[in-house]
Enzyme design. Structure first.
Site, mmCIF file in Angstrom:
data_model
loop_
_atom_site.group_PDB
_atom_site.id
_atom_site.type_symbol
_atom_site.label_atom_id
_atom_site.label_comp_id
_atom_site.label_asym_id
_atom_site.label_seq_id
_atom_site.Cartn_x
_atom_site.Cartn_y
_atom_site.Cartn_z
ATOM 1 N N GLY A 21 0.805 -1.219 0.000
ATOM 2 C CA GLY A 21 0.000 0.000 0.000
ATOM 3 C C GLY A 21 0.834 1.263 0.000
ATOM 4 O O GLY A 21 0.318 2.351 0.285
ATOM 5 N N THR A 22 2.117 1.149 -0.341
ATOM 6 C CA THR A 22 2.997 2.317 -0.347
ATOM 7 C C THR A 22 2.475 3.416 -1.272
ATOM 8 O O THR A 22 2.571 4.611 -0.959
ATOM 9 C CB THR A 22 4.421 1.903 -0.783
ATOM 10 O OG1 THR A 22 4.932 0.948 0.147
ATOM 11 C CG2 THR A 22 5.355 3.092 -0.849
ATOM 12 N N HIS A 73 6.553 18.967 3.823
ATOM 13 C CA HIS A 73 7.096 17.899 2.982
ATOM 14 C C HIS A 73 6.305 16.613 3.225
ATOM 15 O O HIS A 73 6.033 16.260 4.383
ATOM 16 C CB HIS A 73 8.578 17.683 3.300
ATOM 17 C CG HIS A 73 9.287 16.827 2.290
ATOM 18 N ND1 HIS A 73 9.223 15.450 2.303
ATOM 19 C CD2 HIS A 73 10.081 17.160 1.235
ATOM 20 C CE1 HIS A 73 9.935 14.956 1.315
ATOM 21 N NE2 HIS A 73 10.478 15.989 0.634
ATOM 22 N N PRO A 74 5.960 15.868 2.164
ATOM 23 C CA PRO A 74 5.151 14.658 2.344
ATOM 24 C C PRO A 74 5.830 13.583 3.187
ATOM 25 O O PRO A 74 5.153 12.846 3.911
ATOM 26 C CB PRO A 74 4.895 14.165 0.924
ATOM 27 C CG PRO A 74 5.876 14.878 0.058
ATOM 28 C CD PRO A 74 6.178 16.168 0.737
ATOM 29 N N SER A 78 5.865 4.511 8.444
ATOM 30 C CA SER A 78 6.219 3.808 7.215
ATOM 31 C C SER A 78 4.917 3.313 6.597
ATOM 32 O O SER A 78 3.923 3.104 7.304
ATOM 33 C CB SER A 78 7.127 2.616 7.511
ATOM 34 O OG SER A 78 7.198 1.725 6.404
ATOM 35 N N SER A 79 4.924 3.124 5.296
ATOM 36 C CA SER A 79 3.758 2.489 4.677
ATOM 37 C C SER A 79 3.458 1.151 5.333
ATOM 38 O O SER A 79 2.293 0.740 5.435
ATOM 39 C CB SER A 79 4.002 2.260 3.176
ATOM 40 O OG SER A 79 4.271 3.475 2.516
ATOM 41 N N HIS A 87 -33.797 -34.090 4.860
ATOM 42 C CA HIS A 87 -33.418 -34.652 3.554
ATOM 43 C C HIS A 87 -34.382 -34.180 2.462
ATOM 44 O O HIS A 87 -34.573 -34.866 1.458
ATOM 45 C CB HIS A 87 -33.386 -36.178 3.584
ATOM 46 C CG HIS A 87 -32.416 -36.759 4.566
ATOM 47 N ND1 HIS A 87 -31.128 -37.100 4.241
ATOM 48 C CD2 HIS A 87 -32.568 -37.034 5.886
ATOM 49 C CE1 HIS A 87 -30.511 -37.573 5.315
ATOM 50 N NE2 HIS A 87 -31.366 -37.542 6.321
ATOM 51 N N SER A 91 -41.911 -11.649 -14.524
ATOM 52 C CA SER A 91 -41.665 -12.181 -15.860
ATOM 53 C C SER A 91 -42.089 -11.156 -16.896
ATOM 54 O O SER A 91 -43.076 -10.444 -16.718
ATOM 55 C CB SER A 91 -42.444 -13.479 -16.071
ATOM 56 O OG SER A 91 -42.371 -13.911 -17.414
ATOM 57 N N SER A 92 -41.344 -11.116 -18.004
ATOM 58 C CA SER A 92 -41.716 -10.233 -19.107
ATOM 59 C C SER A 92 -42.751 -10.872 -20.015
ATOM 60 O O SER A 92 -43.271 -10.225 -20.924
ATOM 61 C CB SER A 92 -40.465 -9.887 -19.931
ATOM 62 O OG SER A 92 -39.905 -11.066 -20.491
ATOM 63 N N LYS A 126 -46.705 -13.131 -12.511
ATOM 64 C CA LYS A 126 -45.695 -13.967 -11.866
ATOM 65 C C LYS A 126 -44.921 -13.152 -10.830
ATOM 66 O O LYS A 126 -44.513 -12.017 -11.089
ATOM 67 C CB LYS A 126 -44.727 -14.534 -12.900
ATOM 68 C CG LYS A 126 -43.843 -15.659 -12.371
ATOM 69 C CD LYS A 126 -43.100 -16.326 -13.530
ATOM 70 C CE LYS A 126 -42.411 -17.600 -13.088
ATOM 71 N NZ LYS A 126 -41.274 -17.324 -12.190
ATOM 72 N N GLU A 145 -33.010 -14.000 -3.981
ATOM 73 C CA GLU A 145 -31.972 -14.225 -4.988
ATOM 74 C C GLU A 145 -30.819 -13.245 -4.822
ATOM 75 O O GLU A 145 -29.647 -13.603 -5.016
ATOM 76 C CB GLU A 145 -32.597 -14.114 -6.379
ATOM 77 C CG GLU A 145 -33.550 -15.269 -6.670
ATOM 78 C CD GLU A 145 -34.431 -15.035 -7.884
ATOM 79 O OE1 GLU A 145 -34.274 -13.978 -8.542
ATOM 80 O OE2 GLU A 145 -35.278 -15.896 -8.168
#
Length: 446
Positions: free
Chosen positions: A86-87, A106-107, A116-117, A165, A295-296, A301, A308
């Protein structure tokens, strides 16, 4: 871009953009937000330790809070599939915060001071995950458990045929089934919660390899105290910093708990789907809410669409767990290098499971209607109720009654009466509600 159309990231981010055009899917923004919070608190801690000028620390902290609040989300364009530590995302955050904080920031020297990363990025992933689980997933699962419990109470006296069952079995109540579903979900909540203490152990302060090189001995404790004060969950220093930095076992464990919940929810959803099958050529013990045309081509239905969705979502969670497991195996020596993969999938699982659970509760379970007459007809028709005759007439004689009833299409009562079982015994033995309550019928075995 933002309204100013200004890019606040720097050259390291540009390199990562060029290097990793993999999926078009960005690093989960929750990770970025918590990384920014972490760096805001790191700046405050470093200032308190005399390592960072207070004015610079204040500006970094302010920038971090803006990023954490979502103001600069467009400044984090990196693909989630990137360098395994992930650096790239750590540098992206460092560069953006430095730009927002001022030209003299400064970053690396300021924003990344004492870090540190290898310790900040996994810490941010853990924080984002804890946040998503506690704020979103657990409430959604509690809502679903509550909906199932309400139906258990509503259906407490609805007797139906049990099924084992996929075949007829002795009677149960629909309430007993739904109480079992609610318990499954609540046990899943317990399983998830049992992992959170370990997920909350952050490797912060280990810097590159776990030794803490270039960080103040008090840095991690101070940052964790600041983070903990604002979080709705617990964070702590790890039992062993080298263990915490070299692997992501806690996230693998959490994912395993999510997989168990996914298995449970798929079972619950499938049962409801089967009980709702029909309306005339299926089991039809339940009527599911009609949410849209099924249903189309077939008028009227109704399909179990929310069921689902739940089943598809839980399948994805199980698939994500497989990816997380493989990512967890990518720990060589002092660092795991599958952290972005793990982050992507654990947060995806958390998000979609929460959404599916909430929708399942609101748009399916809460709106279920029971077909009580159908349930009771099935209970009466089940040949398995002959089990209750065993204590009165014995297994072999009860088997003979079942075989004749099945062959002739007659009821158990008719055949049993023909074979000499008196009505008093039949009334006592074939009490469906008593059977569902369990135990030996009163007077049996005498």
């Amino acid at each position: 871009m933002t309204a100013t159309e200004t890019r606040h990231w720097g050259p390291e981010t540009d390199k990562a953009i060029a290097n990793f055009p993999v999926s078009g899917e960005r690093m989960p923004i929750g990770v970025v937000h918590w990384m920014a919070r972490l760096k805001a608190d790191a700046a405050r801690a470093n200032a308190a330790l005399g390592l960072l000028e207070p004015a610079i620390a204040d500006r970094i902290a302010a920038a971090g809070e803006e990023v954490a609040a979502g103001r600069w989300d467009d400044q984090f364009p990196l693909d989630v599939f990137q360098t395994g530590s992930g650096t790239s995302t750590n540098m992206n955050v460092n560069e953006v915060l430095a730009s927002l904080a001022g030209d003299d920031v400064h970053p690396n020297d300021h924003v990344n001071l004492g870090q540190s990363s290898n310790d900040t990025f996994p810490s941010a992933v853990h924080l984002a995950t804890l946040d998503a689980v506690t704020a979103t997933l657990l409430p959604a699962l509690e809502q679903l458990a509550g909906s199932l419990s309400s139906k258990a109470d509503e259906y407490a006296d609805v007797v139906k045929s049990g099924r084992t069952h996929m075949m007829d079995a002795v009677p149960v109540t629909l309430g007993q089934e739904f109480a079992g579903y609610a318990t499954q979900v609540r046990l899943g909540i317990d399983r998830i919660e049992a992992t959170l203490g370990r997920v909350g152990q952050l490797p912060l302060g280990g810097t590159a390899t776990g030794t803490g090189l270039n960080t103040h001995p008090e840095f991690a404790a101070r940052v964790l105290e600041l983070l903990g004060a604002r979080a709705a969950f617990s964070v702590s220093q790890p039992v062993d910093r080298f263990e915490a930095q070299a692997n992501r076992d806690a996230l693998v464990e959490l994912s395993g708990a999510l997989k168990v919940v996914a298995v449970s929810l798929m079972k619950v959803a499938t049962d409801i789907r089967l009980m709702g099958s029909g309306p005339r050529a299926g089991i039809a013990e339940l009527e599911l809410p009609s949410l849209q045309k099924g249903s189309s081509i077939m008028p009227g239905k109704v399909n179990p669409v929310m069921v689902e969705v739940v089943c598809q979502t839980m399948a994805q969670v199980i698939g994500n767990d497989a990816a997380i497991t493989l990512g967890g195996m990518q720990g060589q020596f002092e660092l795991n290098v599958g952290i972005p993969l793990i982050a992507r999938n654990i947060l995806h699982s958390t998000t979609i499971m929460a959404s599916a659970s909430r929708l399942f509760a609101e748009r399916c379970v809460d709106g279920l209607e029971v077909q009580q007459e159908r349930c009771e007809q099935y209970a009466e028709a089940s040949l398995a109720v002959a089990t209750a005759l065993n204590p009165f007439i014995g297994y072999d004689r009860a088997t003979e009654i079942v075989q004749q009833a099945h062959a002739s299409g007659r009821t158990l009562r008719e055949v049993a009466r023909e074979l000499g079982v008196d009505d008093s015994t039949l009334d006592q033995a074939l009490d469906m509600r008593a059977m569902a309550a369990g135990g030996i019928p009163q007077g049996a075995g005498s």
